[in-house]
Motif scaffolding. Structure first.
Motif, short mmCIF file in Angstrom:
data_model
loop_
_atom_site.label_atom_id
_atom_site.label_comp_id
_atom_site.label_asym_id
_atom_site.label_seq_id
_atom_site.Cartn_x
_atom_site.Cartn_y
_atom_site.Cartn_z
N ALA A 286 16.89 20.71 -22.17
CA ALA A 286 17.34 19.57 -22.14
C ALA A 286 16.94 18.43 -23.28
O ALA A 286 15.96 18.65 -23.91
N ASN A 287 17.85 17.62 -23.46
CA ASN A 287 17.48 16.54 -24.65
C ASN A 287 16.97 15.28 -23.89
O ASN A 287 17.57 14.48 -23.09
N VAL A 288 15.39 15.01 -24.22
CA VAL A 288 14.92 13.88 -23.45
C VAL A 288 14.49 12.93 -24.16
O VAL A 288 13.99 12.92 -25.64
N THR A 289 14.87 11.68 -24.12
CA THR A 289 14.32 10.27 -24.73
C THR A 289 13.48 9.53 -24.02
O THR A 289 14.01 9.08 -22.97
N VAL A 290 12.32 9.24 -24.33
CA VAL A 290 11.59 8.28 -23.75
C VAL A 290 11.17 6.95 -24.58
O VAL A 290 10.93 7.08 -25.90
N LEU A 291 11.54 5.85 -24.01
CA LEU A 291 11.41 4.69 -24.77
C LEU A 291 10.79 3.45 -23.71
O LEU A 291 11.24 3.16 -22.66
N ASP A 292 9.71 3.10 -24.20
CA ASP A 292 8.93 1.90 -23.58
C ASP A 292 9.33 0.64 -24.32
O ASP A 292 8.57 0.43 -25.61
N GLU A 293 9.80 -0.38 -23.72
CA GLU A 293 10.28 -1.45 -24.45
C GLU A 293 9.40 -2.85 -24.15
O GLU A 293 9.78 -3.91 -24.36
N GLY A 294 8.20 -2.47 -23.37
CA GLY A 294 7.28 -3.71 -23.21
C GLY A 294 7.40 -3.97 -21.70
O GLY A 294 6.57 -4.89 -21.16
N GLY A 295 8.37 -3.33 -20.82
CA GLY A 295 8.29 -3.61 -19.34
C GLY A 295 7.04 -3.35 -18.57
O GLY A 295 7.09 -3.98 -17.56
N LEU A 296 6.29 -2.81 -19.12
CA LEU A 296 4.93 -2.34 -18.37
C LEU A 296 3.74 -2.98 -19.20
O LEU A 296 2.47 -2.44 -18.65
N ASP A 297 3.82 -4.01 -19.77
CA ASP A 297 2.74 -4.49 -20.67
C ASP A 297 1.77 -4.98 -19.56
O ASP A 297 0.33 -5.06 -19.86
N ASP A 298 2.08 -5.61 -18.27
CA ASP A 298 1.45 -6.52 -17.39
C ASP A 298 0.98 -5.78 -16.35
O ASP A 298 0.32 -6.12 -15.29
N VAL A 299 1.27 -4.37 -16.34
CA VAL A 299 1.01 -3.52 -15.02
C VAL A 299 -0.51 -2.83 -15.44
O VAL A 299 -0.72 -2.37 -16.32
N ASP A 300 -1.15 -3.13 -14.20
CA ASP A 300 -2.53 -2.40 -14.30
C ASP A 300 -2.65 -0.86 -14.10
O ASP A 300 -1.64 -0.31 -13.78
N ASP A 301 -3.82 0.00 -14.35
CA ASP A 301 -3.73 1.14 -14.49
C ASP A 301 -3.28 1.67 -13.00
O ASP A 301 -2.83 2.67 -13.03
N GLU A 302 -3.79 1.27 -11.66
CA GLU A 302 -3.40 1.76 -10.41
C GLU A 302 -1.80 1.68 -10.22
O GLU A 302 -1.43 2.73 -9.64
N GLN A 303 -1.20 0.60 -10.73
CA GLN A 303 0.34 0.43 -10.69
C GLN A 303 0.90 1.43 -11.51
O GLN A 303 1.84 2.21 -11.03
N LEU A 304 0.27 1.75 -12.63
CA LEU A 304 0.65 2.77 -13.60
C LEU A 304 0.86 4.27 -12.83
O LEU A 304 1.67 5.11 -13.12
#
Length: 365
Positions: A286-304
Motif C-alpha cells: 500500500a501507498n500510505v500518506t500521513v499528514l498532520d496539519e495542526g488539528g491535534l495541537d490542543d489535544v492532550d495526551d489522554e485524548q491522543l
C-alpha cells in the motif's frame, strides 16, 4: 523603608515649611498680621496636599497601558508606569485648581497685608520662592501647563507689587529656573523609563527567540537520531552494494522512506502501534500518506491515546492500495482516513473510494 521618593518628600516638606516660616519672622510692623497667617496656612495646606495626595486608584493598581480606545488621558497616565517602572502620579484636578489659586492669591495677599514699606523685606518676599517651589511640585506631578500658568501669575503679581527689577533680583529668576529644571528632569525620567521598557521587551524577545532556537535544535537532533536509526541500515547496505539492491532491500528502503515522512509530517498521530500498522500496510504494497496539519495541537495526551488506538484499528482492517491519513480542521472530527483502490468494474482513470473513516474528538462527538 527609606527610598528616594520618601527622601524627596521629606525635603519638599522641610523646604516649603522653611519658606513659609520666613513669612512669620517679621522684622517690622505689618498692617494685617492675621491675613499673613491665614495666607501662610493656605499656602502650606495647598503645597502639602500637592505633595501627598495620590488618588486611591493609582495607589492600588498601576495605570493602564496606552491604547487607541482609551485616548490621550490613558497615554498621559501610562507615563507614570512603564513595565513596572513607576514615576510621579498626575496631580488630581482639585489640587491643581488650589495650586493655581495659591499662585494668584498669595502674592497679592502678602503684599497688601505687610504694607507698602515692607514689600521688599525678606519676610514679605518669601512667596517668590514659595510659589516657585509649589509650581515645581506641580510640574513634577505632571501638570506642566498648570505650573507655567502659576509662574506667569507669580511673575505678573510680583512685578506689579515690587517692580520688575526687585522681583527678578529677589527670587523670581530662581523660581523660573526651578520649574524649568523640573520639566527637563521629568522629561528625562520618562525617556529613561521608556528606554528601559524597550530594552526589557527586547531582552525578553531575545530570550524567547534563543529558547525557541534551543528547542528547535533539540527537535532537529531527535529527528536526525530517528532518521539515522531508520535509514542508517538501509544506507549502509546501499553503500556496501554500490547502489545495487535486491528486491527485499528496495522494499526496506521504501519502508524507511515512509517512516521518515511519517515522523516529519505527522508525529502526533504516531505511537508504536500505529507505526507497526503503517509498516504492515506498506509491506503488503500500500501507498500510505500521513499528514498532520495542526488539528491535534490542543489535544492532550489522554485524548491522543484514544485517537491513535482508533487509527491503529482502522489501519489493521484496511485493505486499500492507497491510504490517506490526515488531521481534520473540523471541531468534531480529529482524523480522517481515506482508502482508494482500483475500480473493480474495469479500467478507470480514477481509483474508487473503498474506505472512509472519520475519527471523532473524544468527548465532542
Amino acid at each position: 523603608m527609606i527610598s528616594v521618593k520618601n527622601v524627596l518628600v521629606v525635603l519638599a516638606v522641610a523646604f516649603t515649611a522653611y519658606l513659609a516660616a520666613r513669612g512669620l519672622s517679621w522684622t517690622g510692623p505689618i498692617t494685617q498680621p492675621l491675613v499673613v497667617v491665614v495666607t501662610l496656612a493656605f499656602y502650606l495646606a495647598t503645597t502639602w496636599l500637592c505633595i501627598f495626595w495620590e488618588p486611591a486608584s493609582t495607589r492600588s493598581t498601576p495605570p493602564p497601558a496606552p491604547s487607541p480606545a482609551t485616548g490621550s488621558r490613558a497615554e498621559d497616565d501610562a507615563k507614570t508606569a512603564v513595565d513596572g517602572i513607576r514615576g510621579p502620579v498626575r496631580l488630581p484636578p482639585i489640587a491643581q485648581v488650589l495650586a493655581l489659586a495659591c499662585a494668584v492669591i498669595v502674592p497679592s495677599a502678602i503684599s497688601v497685608s505687610v504694607g507698602a514699606d515692607a514689600r521688599t523685606a525678606p519676610f514679605a518676599t518669601w512667596y517668590l520662592g514659595g510659589i516657585g517651589a509649589l509650581m515645581t511640585i506641580v510640574m513634577v506631578r505632571r501638570r506642566p501647563w498648570t505650573a507655567w500658568t502659576g509662574i506667569v501669575a507669580l511673575t505678573v503679581a510680583s512685578m506689579l507689587w515690587m517692580g520688575p527689577v526687585n522681583a527678578l533680583a529677589l527670587g523670581l529668576v530662581g523660581s523660573i529656573v526651578w520649574v524649568t529644571c523640573a520639566q527637563l528632569l521629568v522629561f528625562s525620567m520618562d525617556r529613561a523609563a521608556r528606554d528601559t521598557s524597550r530594552l526589557t521587551r527586547l531582552q525578553r524577545a531575545a530570550t524567547g527567540w534563543q529558547t525557541s532556537q534551543i528547542v528547535r535544535q533539540r527537535e532537529r537532533r531527535v529527528q536526525v537520531q530517528k532518521a539515522l536509526a531508520v535509514a542508517g541500515p538501509v544506507l549502509t547496505r546501499t553503500v556496501a552494494h554500490a547502489g545495487v539492491l535486491s528486491d527485499p532491500d528496495r522494499l526496506e528502503a521504501r519502508i524507511a522512506e515512509g517512516k521518515l515522512r511519517d515522523e516529519m509530517r505527522g508525529p502526533r498521530l504516531l505511537d508504536d502501534e500505529v507505526r507497526a500498522e503503517l509498516e504492515r500496510a506498506r509491506r503488503r504494497g500500500a501507498n500510505v500518506t500521513v499528514l498532520d496539519e495542526g488539528g491535534l495541537d490542543d489535544v492532550d495526551d489522554e485524548q491522543l491515546g484514544v485517537i491513535r488506538a482508533q487509527l491503529a484499528d482502522a489501519l489493521r482492517s484496511a485493505t486499500s492500495d492507497r491510504l490517506y491519513i490526515r488531521t481534520s480542521p473540523d471541531e468534531r472530527v480529529a482524523v480522517t482516513v481515506v482508502g482508494r483502490s482500483p475500480s473493480v468494474a474495469g479500467p478507470s482513470d480514477e481509483d474508487s473510494v473503498d474506505l472512509w473513516l472519520e475519527i471523532p474528538h473524544p468527548g465532542r462527538a
